[in-house]
Design an enzyme around this catalytic site. Structure first.
Site, PDB file in Angstrom:
ATOM      1  N   LYS A 112      11.902  -4.510   5.966  1.00  0.00           N
ATOM      2  CA  LYS A 112      12.706  -5.567   5.338  1.00  0.00           C
ATOM      3  C   LYS A 112      12.731  -6.831   6.186  1.00  0.00           C
ATOM      4  CE  LYS A 112      15.368  -2.480   2.493  1.00  0.00           C
ATOM      5  NZ  LYS A 112      16.428  -2.376   1.545  1.00  0.00           N
ATOM      6  N   LYS A 195       5.431   1.707  -2.529  1.00  0.00           N
ATOM      7  CA  LYS A 195       6.539   2.152  -3.385  1.00  0.00           C
ATOM      8  C   LYS A 195       6.943   1.016  -4.320  1.00  0.00           C
ATOM      9  CE  LYS A 195      10.845   0.864  -1.145  1.00  0.00           C
ATOM     10  NZ  LYS A 195      12.196   1.152  -0.750  1.00  0.00           N
ATOM     11  N   LYS A 198      11.890  -3.849  -5.469  1.00  0.00           N
ATOM     12  CA  LYS A 198      12.298  -5.108  -6.094  1.00  0.00           C
ATOM     13  C   LYS A 198      11.679  -6.316  -5.400  1.00  0.00           C
ATOM     14  CE  LYS A 198      16.742  -5.257  -3.613  1.00  0.00           C
ATOM     15  NZ  LYS A 198      16.917  -3.873  -3.165  1.00  0.00           N
TER      16      LYS A 198
HETATM   17  N1  AQP Z   1      10.133   3.397  -5.541  1.00  0.00           N
HETATM   18  C1  AQP Z   1      11.149   4.222  -5.412  1.00  0.00           C
HETATM   19  N2  AQP Z   1      10.999   5.538  -5.682  1.00  0.00           N
HETATM   20  C2  AQP Z   1      12.039   6.405  -5.562  1.00  0.00           C
HETATM   21  N3  AQP Z   1      13.270   6.014  -5.167  1.00  0.00           N
HETATM   22  C3  AQP Z   1      13.465   4.705  -4.882  1.00  0.00           C
HETATM   23  N4  AQP Z   1      14.553   4.005  -4.480  1.00  0.00           N
HETATM   24  C4  AQP Z   1      14.210   2.702  -4.345  1.00  0.00           C
HETATM   25  N5  AQP Z   1      12.926   2.530  -4.634  1.00  0.00           N
HETATM   26  C5  AQP Z   1      12.424   3.751  -4.983  1.00  0.00           C
HETATM   27  C6  AQP Z   1      15.874   4.589  -4.261  1.00  0.00           C
HETATM   28  O1  AQP Z   1      16.816   3.854  -5.002  1.00  0.00           O
HETATM   29  C7  AQP Z   1      18.080   3.949  -4.353  1.00  0.00           C
HETATM   30  C8  AQP Z   1      18.763   2.626  -4.329  1.00  0.00           C
HETATM   31  O2  AQP Z   1      17.984   1.708  -3.641  1.00  0.00           O
HETATM   32  P1  AQP Z   1      18.673   0.396  -3.082  1.00  0.00           P
HETATM   33  O3  AQP Z   1      19.468  -0.255  -4.098  1.00  0.00           O
HETATM   34  O4  AQP Z   1      19.321   0.710  -1.805  1.00  0.00           O
HETATM   35  O5  AQP Z   1      17.492  -0.547  -2.872  1.00  0.00           O
HETATM   36  P2  AQP Z   1      16.255  -0.460  -1.999  1.00  0.00           P
HETATM   37  O6  AQP Z   1      15.915   0.857  -1.448  1.00  0.00           O
HETATM   38  O7  AQP Z   1      16.416  -1.545  -1.043  1.00  0.00           O
HETATM   39  O8  AQP Z   1      15.321  -0.790  -3.217  1.00  0.00           O
HETATM   40  P3  AQP Z   1      13.989  -1.512  -3.139  1.00  0.00           P
HETATM   41  O9  AQP Z   1      13.609  -1.962  -4.476  1.00  0.00           O
HETATM   42  O10 AQP Z   1      13.039  -0.639  -2.440  1.00  0.00           O
HETATM   43  O11 AQP Z   1      14.350  -2.778  -2.318  1.00  0.00           O
HETATM   44  P4  AQP Z   1      13.590  -3.516  -1.198  1.00  0.00           P
HETATM   45  O12 AQP Z   1      12.626  -4.362  -1.906  1.00  0.00           O
HETATM   46  O13 AQP Z   1      14.675  -4.302  -0.533  1.00  0.00           O
HETATM   47  O14 AQP Z   1      12.935  -2.464  -0.336  1.00  0.00           O
HETATM   48  C9  AQP Z   1      17.808   4.521  -2.967  1.00  0.00           C
HETATM   49  O15 AQP Z   1      18.246   5.861  -2.939  1.00  0.00           O
HETATM   50  C10 AQP Z   1      16.317   4.460  -2.830  1.00  0.00           C
HETATM   51  O16 AQP Z   1      15.809   5.517  -2.041  1.00  0.00           O
END
Ligand code: AQP
Length: 332
Positions: A112, A195, A198
């Site tokens: 990040k 993966k 967002k």
């Molecule tokens: N691709 C994924 N596959 C399975 N699980 C996923 N999670 C996120 N992406 C995947 C799970 O979603 C939950 C909530 O995530 P979050 O709101 O904490 O956001 P994050 O992990 O920051 O989501 P992103 O989209 O992956 O954001 P960025 O772009 O910031 O890295 C968690 O339980 C996560 O494991």
């Protein structure tokens, strides 16, 4: 009943398909078997720059989506993290127990902060995994439903809980990650080695559940596959097709083997056309239900207020014990 706890960020507005299949589906399942606490983690959302008006609106949108996905406030506790000040309070205690090197090894932070750029990376982003530790320990959670990317943070939670218990006496339950293997990592539709996230560079690889259904259908139809023609699950050699099969299988309850059989001798086009339809059938009612909750913000806020009250009762109790253990003088 064992306890479950998890949280989801309100940052993007819409949840994406990875969030839903990797995490939110499991939230819904665990409310049947666990004393479950789920929160919209707005404190985590400000670790990267945010627009205050958008954050406020998106917090409701996140809560509405959790309800639309099937969380039932009668069967679980749904709340907003900032409504329970104990998170920040225990977070500080946990910060003081974490080694700098230990925090530096968190791969989510590395990813990040690389996306933010060195100049824009905040100390909050650096310590957010430790706030997450506090989030979990406050509820004495046994199970934490998350995607694979969060496994390291659950390990950190166990380490810090053990460290605290060892130093100050038994206080915290050691949690386990509840990760469903099949959907632990949903991949980007354009880059099936990454993966779904967002913050992807290519929005065509990301399915947002609140997008127009036809937009999502189009993204499925243009998903990257391979030059082979056989529809078979092979995560190593055929990551794109395997990702589509995982999504298809989970959304319909059909096994991968059944899907392989169904598409024997058929091309990728047939698989994508059918999955696009499955996607439309899934997101259409999901969007409608989310909108219904958003149309009644007073009711939504009341659900969240009740949830915060229930959560605070548990969190305050744990925090009081932790404060006492570390040696804080109780207020007279
Ligand atoms: N691709 C994924 N596959 C399975 N699980 C996923 N999670 C996120 N992406 C995947 C799970 O979603 C939950 C909530 O995530 P979050 O709101 O904490 O956001 P994050 O992990 O920051 O989501 P992103 O989209 O992956 O954001 P960025 O772009 O910031 O890295 C968690 O339980 C996560 O494991």
């Amino acid at each position: 009943r064992p306890r479950a706890l998890s949280g989801i960020q309100p940052t993007a507005g819409s949840f994406h398909l990875g969030n839903y299949l990797g995490a939110v589906r499991q939230y819904v399942a665990l409310q049947e078997s666990h004393d479950a606490f789920y929160m919209v983690v707005d404190l985590h959302a400000i670790t990267v720059p945010q627009d205050p008006k958008e954050l406020r609106a998106n917090t409701r949108v996140a809560a509405a989506q959790l309800l639309a996905a099937g969380l039932d406030p009668e069967r679980c506790t749904l709340f907003v993290q900032s409504h329970v000040p104990e998170h920040a309070q225990l977070g500080w205690v946990m910060n003081c127990l974490t080694g700098f090197g230990e925090a530096s090894r968190m791969t989510q932070f590395k990813d990040k902060s690389a996306k933010q750029g060195a100049g824009a990376t905040t100390v909050g982003l650096f310590t957010y995994p430790i706030l997450q530790v506090a989030d979990i320990l406050l509820y004495q959670a046994d199970a934490v439903p998350v995607g694979e990317d969060q496994r390291q943070h659950i390990e950190l939670t166990r380490d810090l809980a053990e460290r605290f218990n060892g130093r100050f006496g038994d206080t915290f339950t050691l949690p386990s990650a509840h990760i469903v293997r099949e959907t632990a990592k949903i991949y980007d539709l354009q880059d099936p080695s990454a993966k779904m996230s967002k913050s992807t560079a290519n929005p065509k690889g990301l399915i947002n559940l609140l997008d127009e259904p036809k937009v999502s259908a189009k993204k499925i139809k243009s998903a990257v596959t391979d030059t082979d023609t056989v529809i078979r699950f092979d995560a190593e050699k055929k990551p794109g097709v395997s990702n589509l099969l995982t999504i298809y299988s989970t959304l319909t309850g059909t096994t991968i083997a059944e899907l392989e059989q169904k598409y024997e001798g058929k091309g990728y086009g047939a698989l994508k056309t059918d999955l696009a339809e499955v996607m439309v059938d899934f997101v259409t009612p999901f969007r409608a239900r989310t909108q219904e909750y958003l149309d009644d913000p007073a009711e939504l806020d009341a659900v969240l207020a009740k949830g915060a009250e229930k959560a605070r009762a548990v969190a305050a109790d744990t925090l009081a014990r932790a404060y006492d253990r570390v040696g804080f003088l109780p207020p007279a």
